[in-house]
Design an enzyme around this catalytic site. Structure first.
Site, PDB file in Angstrom:
ATOM      1  N   ASP A  15       0.832  -1.217   0.000  1.00 63.07           N
ATOM      2  CA  ASP A  15       0.000   0.000   0.000  1.00 63.07           C
ATOM      3  C   ASP A  15       0.868   1.270   0.000  1.00 63.07           C
ATOM      4  O   ASP A  15       0.669   2.163   0.833  1.00 63.07           O
ATOM      5  CB  ASP A  15      -0.919   0.023   1.229  1.00 63.07           C
ATOM      6  CG  ASP A  15      -1.600  -1.301   1.483  1.00 63.07           C
ATOM      7  OD1 ASP A  15      -2.221  -1.821   0.546  1.00 63.07           O
ATOM      8  OD2 ASP A  15      -1.515  -1.823   2.616  1.00 63.07           O
ATOM      9  N   GLU A 204     -10.914  -2.241  -3.926  1.00 65.21           N
ATOM     10  CA  GLU A 204     -10.306  -1.546  -2.791  1.00 65.21           C
ATOM     11  C   GLU A 204      -9.242  -0.561  -3.271  1.00 65.21           C
ATOM     12  O   GLU A 204      -9.024  -0.389  -4.460  1.00 65.21           O
ATOM     13  CB  GLU A 204      -9.715  -2.549  -1.786  1.00 65.21           C
ATOM     14  CG  GLU A 204      -8.543  -3.359  -2.307  1.00 65.21           C
ATOM     15  CD  GLU A 204      -8.052  -4.398  -1.303  1.00 65.21           C
ATOM     16  OE1 GLU A 204      -8.749  -4.679  -0.312  1.00 65.21           O
ATOM     17  OE2 GLU A 204      -6.944  -4.951  -1.535  1.00 65.21           O
TER      18      GLU A 204
END
Length: 294
Positions: A15, A204
């Site tokens: 991420d 997501e």
């Protein structure tokens, strides 16, 4: 040291997010393998981030709702203060929610990040992860991944948007702009047969960007299971003059725009972050990927 494209840059981080500040520095943050704290790196050059000192700016609580699974932090500078958005839970991932911390120091590596609180994404206090903010036409928006309702037997993660009253409060109800509907958004079984305990269909890690002429708002997002090589990047677009809170404003690409290339040993490229080159003439895409399929 020169920055090389499409080669491993910072290892063992997921991420990834880079923010270029007006002070000329690049700031890097990401999920770390222990998921127990939020770290920042700073460098005047992108290449320098690779070996820059990593400073812990916030640690998980010893118990309670922010004691486990610190996921996907993002650093933003809004209204003269630093904000980090992230998700956390109490050890049960069904309780994952979005939180914001604030630092009024000019230097985010100094001072203290204080908890501003949770962002209530819906009245039922349903699940939320991967918060990301952006400004458009003078308004601040929040993007995130959430559940339409609590998980029973299977799990569906969708992309939501809302307008913000300030950097820690939503001004509108959440609006669903994407759900996993194509096959490439619904992969949850690995090539070796490995799988999660139940089906998980994934949209997501939404990330705002825009077309070169600024006429189109773009949201890139990650689709399918991050544990699989099929983790890939999808794209939503909306006219820049449209109402971004109207689901009808958004169009989804029917195919992924970024996906695995086994011949290059790259699997699951997703979770994009966009950053300007030092001279401001180009944009770079930062992404996570793996070197093994399963």
């Amino acid at each position: 040291e020169e920055l090389k494209y499409n080669e491993p840059w910072i290892l063992q981080r997921a991420d990834p997010y880079v923010y270029r500040h007006t002070d000329g520095n690049y700031y890097f943050t990401a999920s770390i393998p222990a998921y127990d704290r939020i770290v920042l790196r700073r460098s005047e050059t992108l290449a320098g981030l690779k070996d820059a000192e990593e400073v812990t700016v916030w640690e998980k609580h010893k118990e309670g709702i922010m004691s486990e699974h610190i996921w996907a932090p993002e650093l933003h500078y809004l209204d003269g203060k630093w904000y980090i958005y992230f998700a956390a839970d109490d050890g049960n991932t069904d309780n994952h929610q979005i939180y914001v911390i604030e630092n009024d120091s000019p230097d985010p590596m100094q001072g203290e990040f204080r908890m501003k609180g949770a962002i209530m994404t819906n009245p039922d206090w349903n699940w939320g992860i991967h918060p990301s903010t952006f400004e458009h036409k003078g308004e601040l928006y929040l993007l995130w991944s959430g559940w339409p309702n609590r998980r029973i037997g299977s799990e569906t993660q969708c992309i939501y948007i809302a307008r913000m009253e300030n950097p820690w409060t939503l001004a509108t109800e959440r609006v669903l702009i994407s759900k996993p509907e194509y096959e490439w958004e619904r992969q949850w079984v690995n090539p070796d047969g490995g799988r999660t305990a139940y089906p998980i269909y994934v949209n997501e890690s939404p990330q705002y960007f825009h077309s070169k002429d600024n006429r189109t708002v773009i949201v890139y997002y990650a689709a399918s299971g991050c544990w699989s090589p099929y983790y890939c990047t999808g794209m939503l677009t909306a006219d820049a003059d449209s109402d971004l809170l109207n689901p009808a404003s958004w169009k989804k690409s029917p195919v992924p725009v970024f996906q695995q290339r086994p011949e290059d040993g790259v699997y699951g490229p997703a979770n994009l972050s966009f950053l300007p080159s030092p001279d401001g003439t180009e944009w770079y895409i930062l992404y996570q990927a793996r070197s093994v399929p399963s």
